[in-house]
Every structure is written in structure tokens, then in C-alpha cells.
Write a protein that holds these residues in place. Structure first.
Motif, PDB file in Angstrom:
ATOM      1  N   THR A  95       0.810  -1.216   0.000  1.00 40.97           N
ATOM      2  CA  THR A  95       0.000   0.000   0.000  1.00 40.97           C
ATOM      3  C   THR A  95       0.848   1.274   0.000  1.00 40.97           C
ATOM      4  OG1 THR A  95      -0.138   0.092   2.430  1.00 40.97           O
ATOM      5  CG2 THR A  95      -1.809  -1.203   1.262  1.00 40.97           C
ATOM      6  N   ALA A  96       2.157   1.163   0.212  1.00 40.46           N
ATOM      7  CA  ALA A  96       2.999   2.360   0.305  1.00 40.46           C
ATOM      8  C   ALA A  96       2.974   3.205  -0.970  1.00 40.46           C
ATOM      9  CB  ALA A  96       4.428   1.971   0.684  1.00 40.46           C
ATOM     10  N   PRO A  97       3.200   2.616  -2.156  1.00 43.83           N
ATOM     11  CA  PRO A  97       3.123   3.449  -3.368  1.00 43.83           C
ATOM     12  C   PRO A  97       1.714   3.975  -3.623  1.00 43.83           C
ATOM     13  CG  PRO A  97       3.435   1.148  -3.954  1.00 43.83           C
ATOM     14  CD  PRO A  97       3.648   1.244  -2.474  1.00 43.83           C
ATOM     15  N   LEU A  98       0.698   3.203  -3.242  1.00 45.20           N
ATOM     16  CA  LEU A  98      -0.679   3.660  -3.425  1.00 45.20           C
ATOM     17  C   LEU A  98      -0.991   4.834  -2.504  1.00 45.20           C
ATOM     18  CD1 LEU A  98      -2.513   0.221  -3.663  1.00 45.20           C
ATOM     19  CD2 LEU A  98      -1.438   1.574  -5.483  1.00 45.20           C
ATOM     20  N   LEU A  99      -0.443   4.785  -1.301  1.00 43.69           N
ATOM     21  CA  LEU A  99      -0.634   5.901  -0.378  1.00 43.69           C
ATOM     22  C   LEU A  99       0.064   7.152  -0.910  1.00 43.69           C
ATOM     23  CD1 LEU A  99      -2.146   6.282   2.271  1.00 43.69           C
ATOM     24  CD2 LEU A  99      -0.038   5.761   3.496  1.00 43.69           C
ATOM     25  N   SER A 100       1.225   6.948  -1.570  1.00 47.98           N
ATOM     26  CA  SER A 100       1.913   8.080  -2.199  1.00 47.98           C
ATOM     27  C   SER A 100       1.049   8.698  -3.287  1.00 47.98           C
ATOM     28  CB  SER A 100       3.253   7.625  -2.797  1.00 47.98           C
ATOM     29  OG  SER A 100       4.111   7.113  -1.808  1.00 47.98           O
ATOM     30  N   VAL A 101       0.463   7.838  -4.134  1.00 48.81           N
ATOM     31  CA  VAL A 101      -0.411   8.337  -5.198  1.00 48.81           C
ATOM     32  C   VAL A 101      -1.634   9.028  -4.608  1.00 48.81           C
ATOM     33  CG1 VAL A 101      -1.904   7.632  -7.114  1.00 48.81           C
ATOM     34  CG2 VAL A 101       0.365   6.614  -6.860  1.00 48.81           C
ATOM     35  N   LEU A 102      -2.215   8.441  -3.561  1.00 44.68           N
ATOM     36  CA  LEU A 102      -3.414   9.005  -2.941  1.00 44.68           C
ATOM     37  C   LEU A 102      -3.131  10.378  -2.332  1.00 44.68           C
ATOM     38  CD1 LEU A 102      -6.402   8.410  -2.093  1.00 44.68           C
ATOM     39  CD2 LEU A 102      -5.460   7.562   0.074  1.00 44.68           C
ATOM     40  N   LEU A 103      -2.060  10.466  -1.542  1.00 44.77           N
ATOM     41  CA  LEU A 103      -1.779  11.710  -0.829  1.00 44.77           C
ATOM     42  C   LEU A 103      -1.187  12.780  -1.746  1.00 44.77           C
ATOM     43  CD1 LEU A 103      -0.333  10.363   2.566  1.00 44.77           C
ATOM     44  CD2 LEU A 103      -2.696  10.917   1.967  1.00 44.77           C
ATOM     45  N   LEU A 104      -0.230  12.376  -2.602  1.00 43.51           N
ATOM     46  CA  LEU A 104       0.448  13.365  -3.452  1.00 43.51           C
ATOM     47  C   LEU A 104      -0.337  13.686  -4.719  1.00 43.51           C
ATOM     48  CD1 LEU A 104       4.096  11.957  -3.201  1.00 43.51           C
ATOM     49  CD2 LEU A 104       3.251  14.066  -2.156  1.00 43.51           C
ATOM     50  N   GLY A 105      -0.951  12.637  -5.314  1.00 42.62           N
ATOM     51  CA  GLY A 105      -1.623  12.827  -6.585  1.00 42.62           C
ATOM     52  C   GLY A 105      -3.074  13.248  -6.466  1.00 42.62           C
ATOM     53  N   GLN A 106      -3.880  12.492  -5.701  1.00 48.94           N
ATOM     54  CA  GLN A 106      -5.316  12.760  -5.619  1.00 48.94           C
ATOM     55  C   GLN A 106      -5.666  13.831  -4.593  1.00 48.94           C
ATOM     56  OE1 GLN A 106      -7.725   9.239  -5.239  1.00 48.94           O
ATOM     57  NE2 GLN A 106      -6.681   8.163  -6.896  1.00 48.94           N
ATOM     58  N   TYR A 107      -5.006  13.760  -3.418  1.00 47.60           N
ATOM     59  CA  TYR A 107      -5.334  14.707  -2.354  1.00 47.60           C
ATOM     60  C   TYR A 107      -4.423  15.931  -2.353  1.00 47.60           C
ATOM     61  CZ  TYR A 107      -8.278  10.987  -0.387  1.00 47.60           C
ATOM     62  OH  TYR A 107      -9.248  10.025  -0.179  1.00 47.60           O
ATOM     63  N   HIS A 108      -3.375  15.907  -3.183  1.00 46.57           N
ATOM     64  CA  HIS A 108      -2.489  17.061  -3.392  1.00 46.57           C
ATOM     65  C   HIS A 108      -1.859  17.564  -2.088  1.00 46.57           C
ATOM     66  CE1 HIS A 108      -3.958  17.156  -7.489  1.00 46.57           C
ATOM     67  NE2 HIS A 108      -5.201  17.218  -7.034  1.00 46.57           N
ATOM     68  N   ARG A 113      -8.856  11.076   4.375  1.00 47.89           N
ATOM     69  CA  ARG A 113      -9.556  12.017   3.513  1.00 47.89           C
ATOM     70  C   ARG A 113      -8.627  13.190   3.198  1.00 47.89           C
ATOM     71  NH1 ARG A 113     -11.949   8.117   3.295  1.00 47.89           N
ATOM     72  NH2 ARG A 113     -14.174   7.700   3.607  1.00 47.89           N
ATOM     73  N   PRO A 114      -8.984  14.062   2.248  1.00 46.35           N
ATOM     74  CA  PRO A 114      -8.122  15.207   1.943  1.00 46.35           C
ATOM     75  C   PRO A 114      -8.044  16.188   3.112  1.00 46.35           C
ATOM     76  CG  PRO A 114      -9.722  14.803   0.186  1.00 46.35           C
ATOM     77  CD  PRO A 114     -10.145  13.967   1.344  1.00 46.35           C
ATOM     78  N   GLY A 115      -7.011  17.018   3.070  1.00 45.58           N
ATOM     79  CA  GLY A 115      -6.889  18.108   4.028  1.00 45.58           C
ATOM     80  C   GLY A 115      -6.338  17.694   5.379  1.00 45.58           C
ATOM     81  N   ILE A 116      -6.469  18.586   6.353  1.00 41.65           N
ATOM     82  CA  ILE A 116      -5.927  18.368   7.692  1.00 41.65           C
ATOM     83  C   ILE A 116      -6.518  17.131   8.367  1.00 41.65           C
ATOM     84  CG2 ILE A 116      -5.659  19.355   9.999  1.00 41.65           C
ATOM     85  CD1 ILE A 116      -3.895  20.600   7.842  1.00 41.65           C
ATOM     86  N   PRO A 117      -7.850  16.864   8.250  1.00 38.20           N
ATOM     87  CA  PRO A 117      -8.368  15.623   8.856  1.00 38.20           C
ATOM     88  C   PRO A 117      -7.682  14.372   8.328  1.00 38.20           C
ATOM     89  CG  PRO A 117     -10.170  17.097   8.298  1.00 38.20           C
ATOM     90  CD  PRO A 117      -8.934  17.693   7.688  1.00 38.20           C
ATOM     91  N   GLY A 118      -7.416  14.353   7.024  1.00 36.32           N
ATOM     92  CA  GLY A 118      -6.718  13.200   6.458  1.00 36.32           C
ATOM     93  C   GLY A 118      -5.297  13.089   6.972  1.00 36.32           C
ATOM     94  N   LEU A 119      -4.604  14.219   7.084  1.00 32.49           N
ATOM     95  CA  LEU A 119      -3.246  14.233   7.613  1.00 32.49           C
ATOM     96  C   LEU A 119      -3.219  13.697   9.041  1.00 32.49           C
ATOM     97  CD1 LEU A 119      -0.242  15.097   7.442  1.00 32.49           C
ATOM     98  CD2 LEU A 119      -0.968  17.375   8.215  1.00 32.49           C
TER      99      LEU A 119
END
Length: 419
Positions: A237-250, A305-311
Motif C-alpha cells: 500500500t505504500a506506493p498507493l498511499l503516495s499516489v493518494l496523498l500526493l496525486g489525488q489529495y495534493h 480524507r483530503p486536508g488536515i483531517p486526512g493528515l
């Protein structure tokens, strides 16, 4: 008073520390380059990680016997220099404007193969340097160092990327291997190499000797199956988390680094508590409880989720997971070393690492396909669900479990910071 493990251990520990800090400063550098510079999709990012692991693992099957019959310090120095040259090529080609996805694949394979050989040699050499009743203390120091580096490295790497660009952290990682080689070079005293029979040849059966040794020992077999699957499902899941956080959630680079840096403080705490918990409750009980808990928390990533809650979600979930890993890992590493004869250590460790990387590579490809067919978040959730079953593979009390408690002076070492 502190446990004195010797100057040789100090230099080995220093080599481990500097290379670990370099690795974590460069955390996510290749996925970041693939996503932001080469514009690679989720499957390509997963394939980048998986291909390096898979090819390195196949090559590593012949490295185990090779490392076993050679002095360990020269092997460690050679592997550090190979990793330095391979990684240093990335910033050079980036500056020249010719960096490619294919080069990242090749560098990943070379550095992964060298890492397996280095780990096998350093594990065998650690057993040579440190008495058996001090191995838990030594492994606790390595574990604590790893998690401090994990906490400090990604935020620092994220800041460096923001200031100087995406390849500066790769160069820092390359230089860390050069410093590691210099530290290993400073170790004085004896070395260890298993004698080779003049009639012995490295054949296919010989390459599988480490595998057979693991399967014959009930405790090692359970630890192996559990560790391989847990590691594989988390790393998938590590590369997928990278795509999710960097690519989709920016997420900006500094938030991405923060999301994985802050939780690592839990690993430091867990490593500091590991010997204390074993002294009080026994090795099997502590490993069982921490093993169950580390398989429970990853499911929380389904709620990112995106934003501070996701972080904050990533920080809390990873923090709980890593704290349990900080407790579990030194005990598991010590049990593995103590159950393996000195003349089998390099082969068992390289086999263990190679098969683990093969499984991880396969799972990365599978999860890359799942993410393509569904979504990165759905694939991450599937991994969390499957992890819930992995503690069933841990050795039970009825197995021939060796309840080895830390040496008395290890109690004093509990209060010693690992750096």
C-alpha cells in the motif's frame, strides 16, 4: 550503568545509523520523481517498487552462500559503495535532463540487491560482535535508531525537496552509504566467515538451504510467514498511499513527510519499552500482543480524507502501528538470530529477506492492479482487512519457544537513548 557492547559494535551501529538517516531523508523520493517528474500512473509507481524488489530477491538467492563464506566487513563495504554509485547516478541524469523511468528501475534493482547482501553480512557480523544475552539490547538500539531516523528524515527530506528540488534527497542517501562504508572500515578486530568444503559447490539445493532451515524450526516458520505477509501487505500500500496523498489529495511534500515522520516517534518509544516488557511479561506474551495490535491499526487508513483531517488520520494510524512494531521488531530479530547457528546466519537472513521481497513485489503488483480497477483507497482498505488474519500465523505457546530474557544490565540500558 550502560551495557558496553564494544567499540566494534559502536562503529557498526554508526554505519547503520548514517545509512538509515539517508534512506529516510530520501523517503518516497522515487515515487515522487515518478509522479511529479515522469508523470507515471499508479500502476507504474507500484511496478517501480515491485520490480526492484523482485529482481533483487532473485539475485539474492545466490548471495546468501556467497556472503556466508566470506569475511563480512569487506562485503558490507563493497555493498555500500555499490549503492553509493547507483544512487548518485540519479541526480546526475536529472540535471542533464535524461532521467528516465527505466533508470529508476535499474537503480532500484541494484540498490535492493546490495541492501540484501549488506543486511545478511551485518546480521551475521552482529552475532559475532555481541554476546547472545546482549542481542536484545543491541537490536533495541538498532530499532530505536531506525525510528528516530524515520521521525526526523521525511520532514527534513520534504523541506529539502521544497527548497532544492526532488533529487537532493537521493544525493543525500547516496552520500550516507559512503559514510557507512567509512564507518565499517573503522571496525577493528576479527571477522567471521563460514568455512567452505573443497567439495562443496553452490547448487540450486544449496541455495535453498536457508529456506529448509527456516521451515524445519516451528517458531522460525511461524515468525517468517507472519513477517513476510505483514510486511508485504503494508508495503503493497505504500506506493498507493503516495499516489493518494500526493496525486489525488495534493498534499504538499512537507505534509507528506510529516505524515510519516511524526508517527515514527512511536517506534522509538516502542523500541525503548521492548526490553522492559520482555523482562516483566516474557518474550512470547509481548510478541503475541504487539503482533496482534500491529495487524489491527492499518485498517484505519481506510478513513483517510483530503486536508488536515486526512493528515491527522494518517499520523494517528501510523503512530499506533509503528509503536507496536517498535516493540515487536527487536524481539523478533533477537529470536531469529538466537535460533540460527553462526555458520547459517548469512544464508538464513538472505533467504528470509529475498523471499520477503519477492512476496512484497508480487503483492505490490497485485495491489497496483486492484488500485487501477477500483481506487487507491479501496486497495488500501483491502490490505487492512487481510492484515487482521496474519496474527494467526504467530508461534503459539505450545511451540518450542525459547524464553530468553535480557541480561540483568539490560535494565540499565532501557534508559539509554539510542543515539
Amino acid at each position: 550503568m550502560r551495557v558496553q557492547l564494544g567499540r566494534g559494535f559502536g562503529w557498526l551501529w554508526s554505519a547503520y545509523a548514517v545509512s538509515t538517516y539517508g534512506t529516510w531523508i530520501a523517503f518516497g523520493a522515487f515515487p515522487l520523481l515518478a509522479v511529479r517528474v515522469l508523470h507515471s500512473p499508479a500502476f507504474a509507481v507500484s511496478l517501480l517498487e515491485a520490480a526492484g524488489l523482485a529482481v533483487a530477491a532473485v539475485v539474492a538467492f545466490s548471495l546468501g552462500p556467497w556472503v556466508e563464506h566470506r569475511a563480512k566487513r569487506p562485503v558490507m563495504i563493497a555493498m555500500d559503495l555499490i549503492r553509493f554509485v547507483a544512487l548518485a547516478s540519479v541526480p546526475i541524469t536529472y540535471v542533464l535532463g535524461v532521467l528516465s523511468y527505466g533508470q529508476l528501475l535499474v537503480v532500484s534493482v541494484i540498490s535492493g540487491t546490495a541492501s540484501i547482501a549488506f543486511s545478511a553480512a551485518s546480521g551475521a557480523y552482529l552475532k559475532h560482535l555481541v554476546r547472545g544475552d546482549h542481542l536484545l539490547v543491541a537490536n533495541g538500539r538498532f530499532e530505536g535508531t531506525s525510528w528516530v531516523a524515520t521521525a526526523a528524515g521525511p520532514p527534513l527530506g520534504g523541506a529539502l525537496i521544497g527548497l532544492l528540488g526532488p533529487v537532493v534527497t537521493v544525493m543525500a542517501d547516496a552520500l550516507s552509504y559512503l559514510l557507512s562504508a567509512l564507518a565499517v572500515l573503522r571496525i577493528r578486530g576479527g571477522d567471521v566467515a563460514a568455512p567452505r568444503s573443497p567439495t562443496t559447490r553452490v547448487r540450486g539445493a544449496g541455495l535453498l538451504h536457508g529456506w529448509r532451515f527456516i521451515l524445519r524450526d516451528r517458531v522460525l516458520r511461524g515468525l517468517f510467514l507472519n513477517s513476510v505477509l505483514v510486511s508485504g501487505l503494508i508495503m503493497a500500500t505504500a506506493p498507493l498511499l503516495s499516489v493518494l496523498l500526493l496525486g489525488q489529495y495534493h498534499f504538499p511534500a512537507w505534509q507528506y513527510g510529516l505524515a510519516f515522520g511524526v508517527p515514527a516517534l512511536g517506534g522509538f518509544v516502542g523500541a525503548r519499552l521492548s526490553a522492559r516488557l520482555v523482562t516483566r511479561y516474557g518474550r512470547h506474551r509481548v510478541m503475541a500482543v504487539s503482533g496482534w495490535l500491529r495487524s489491527l491499526f492499518p485498517l484505519g487508513l481506510a478513513f483517510v480524507r483530503p486536508g488536515i483531517p486526512g493528515l491527522l488520520t494518517v499520523i494517528v494510524v501510523e503512530g499506533l502501528l509503528i509503536t507496536c512494531m517498535g516493540v515487536f521488531n527487536p524481539i523478533y530479530a533477537t529470536e531469529r538470530l538466537q535460533r540460527t547457528p553462526a555458520d547459517h546466519t548469512a544464508r538464513v537472513l538472505s533467504t528470509w529477506s529475498a523471499i520477503s521481497k519477492l512476496v512484497t513485489a508480487a503483492l505490490m503488483v497485485i495491489w497496483g492492479v486492484l488500485a487501477t480497477l477500483t481506487s487507491p483507497l479501496a486497495a488500501i482498505t483491502m490490505s487492512g482487512v487481510l492484515l487482521l488474519a496474519t496474527p494467526l500465523l504467530l508461534p503459539t505457546r505450545s511451540a518450542r519457544w525459547r524464553e530468553v530474557r535480557p541480561a540483568p544490565e539490560a535494565d540499565a540500558a532501557r534508559s539509554e537513548a539510542p543515539l
